[in-house]
Scaffold this active site. Structure first.
Site, PDB file in Angstrom:
ATOM      1  N   PRO A   9      -5.161  -1.914   2.138  1.00  0.00           N
ATOM      2  CG  PRO A   9      -3.201  -0.660   2.039  1.00  0.00           C
ATOM      3  CD  PRO A   9      -4.008  -1.659   1.270  1.00  0.00           C
ATOM      4  CG  ASN A  10      -6.886   2.827   4.822  1.00  0.00           C
ATOM      5  OD1 ASN A  10      -6.578   2.881   6.004  1.00  0.00           O
ATOM      6  ND2 ASN A  10      -6.142   3.360   3.869  1.00  0.00           N
ATOM      7  NE  ARG A  17     -11.157   4.437   3.417  1.00  0.00           N
ATOM      8  CZ  ARG A  17     -10.698   3.830   2.327  1.00  0.00           C
ATOM      9  NH1 ARG A  17     -10.952   2.566   2.097  1.00  0.00           N
ATOM     10  NH2 ARG A  17      -9.949   4.489   1.490  1.00  0.00           N
ATOM     11  CE1 TYR A  22     -13.896   3.628  -1.567  1.00  0.00           C
ATOM     12  CE2 TYR A  22     -13.656   4.886   0.466  1.00  0.00           C
ATOM     13  CZ  TYR A  22     -13.210   4.551  -0.800  1.00  0.00           C
ATOM     14  OH  TYR A  22     -12.081   5.140  -1.305  1.00  0.00           O
ATOM     15  CG  ASN A  73     -10.839  -3.027  -3.211  1.00  0.00           C
ATOM     16  OD1 ASN A  73      -9.948  -2.189  -3.408  1.00  0.00           O
ATOM     17  ND2 ASN A  73     -12.068  -2.692  -2.869  1.00  0.00           N
ATOM     18  CB  ALA A  76      -4.552   4.103  -1.615  1.00  0.00           C
ATOM     19  CD  GLU A  97      -7.520  -2.498 -11.002  1.00  0.00           C
ATOM     20  OE1 GLU A  97      -6.956  -2.810 -12.077  1.00  0.00           O
ATOM     21  OE2 GLU A  97      -7.573  -1.332 -10.578  1.00  0.00           O
ATOM     22  CG  HIS A  99     -11.157  -0.337  -7.558  1.00  0.00           C
ATOM     23  ND1 HIS A  99     -10.172  -0.227  -6.611  1.00  0.00           N
ATOM     24  CD2 HIS A  99     -10.531  -0.606  -8.735  1.00  0.00           C
ATOM     25  CE1 HIS A  99      -8.997  -0.413  -7.185  1.00  0.00           C
ATOM     26  NE2 HIS A  99      -9.187  -0.648  -8.469  1.00  0.00           N
ATOM     27  NE  ARG A 106     -13.518   8.188  -4.915  1.00  0.00           N
ATOM     28  CZ  ARG A 106     -12.986   7.510  -3.898  1.00  0.00           C
ATOM     29  NH1 ARG A 106     -12.746   6.213  -4.021  1.00  0.00           N
ATOM     30  NH2 ARG A 106     -12.701   8.130  -2.773  1.00  0.00           N
TER      31      ARG A 106
HETATM   32  C1  DQA Z   1     -11.007   1.562  -3.579  1.00  0.00           C
HETATM   33  C2  DQA Z   1     -10.621   2.807  -4.400  1.00  0.00           C
HETATM   34  C3  DQA Z   1      -9.244   3.298  -4.006  1.00  0.00           C
HETATM   35  O1  DQA Z   1      -8.915   4.458  -4.759  1.00  0.00           O
HETATM   36  C4  DQA Z   1      -9.220   3.670  -2.527  1.00  0.00           C
HETATM   37  O2  DQA Z   1      -7.929   4.082  -2.144  1.00  0.00           O
HETATM   38  C5  DQA Z   1      -9.713   2.579  -1.662  1.00  0.00           C
HETATM   39  C6  DQA Z   1     -10.890   1.832  -2.078  1.00  0.00           C
HETATM   40  C7  DQA Z   1     -12.455   1.122  -3.860  1.00  0.00           C
HETATM   41  O3  DQA Z   1     -12.789  -0.009  -3.503  1.00  0.00           O
HETATM   42  O4  DQA Z   1     -13.245   1.892  -4.399  1.00  0.00           O
HETATM   43  O5  DQA Z   1      -9.206   2.356  -0.558  1.00  0.00           O
HETATM   44  O6  DQA Z   1     -10.147   0.512  -3.935  1.00  0.00           O
END
Ligand code: DQA
Length: 158
Positions: A9-10, A17, A22, A73, A76, A97, A99, A106
């Protein structure tokens, strides 16, 4: 061999964003980098981005028997989705995994990853470079796992 890259998501909003967190690059830039890395290593790569937990789980199921490794990735959902944890556990191949940011540095709710226990490893805090590093790591891990499996098969045949 084949790698599935999953974006939760997102992540479709990357570039717009929170660029301070990011970075300025869009998801398609990261996917292009990941695909070029895979190709240079002789692998193929497909990518799925979704804002829906169930669709992400379906994508993990689709990777079963089709991909040798997953780089994920999960946004959240990393911190909340036991369903994703279970799906990744059932995948059977290498899971890395990924990020962009370093969640450990954070807010406290980002400090727990429920998918970490089913991942072979973690790449975090490297921004876009992380996509290259994660693909490299997944490929190396999956190739050494394949060699080990071959070796075990040979031992069994003896
Ligand atoms: C993320 C870190 C997550 O905590 C966050 O919710 C994201 C992006 C990252 O790539 O740093 O959406 O996965």
């Amino acid at each position: 061999m084949h790698l599935t890259l999953l974006s939760g998501p997102n992540l479709d909003l990357l570039g717009e964003r929170e660029p301070a967190v990011y970075g300025p690059e869009r998801l398609e830039d990261h996917v292009r980098r990941a695909a070029a890395t895979a190709e240079a290593l002789g692998w193929t790569l497909d990518h799925v981005q979704t804002n829906h937990e169930g669709a992400l789980i379906d994508a993990v199921h689709a990777a079963r028997g089709n991909a040798d490794a997953i780089v994920v990735n999960a946004g959240a959902l990393t911190h909340t989705s036991w369903s994703l944890h279970d799906a990744l556990r059932a995948f059977g191949g290498v899971v890395v995994e990924l990020h962009l940011s370093n969640p450990a540095a954070r807010e406290p709710f980002r400090h727990t990853s429920v998918i970490a226990p089913v991942a072979s490893g973690l790449v975090a805090g490297m921004g876009g470079l992380g996509y290259e590093v994660a693909v490299h790591a997944a490929v190396r891990l999956a190739e050494s796992r394949a060699r080990e499996d071959e070796h075990d098969d040979e031992e069994e045949r003896r």
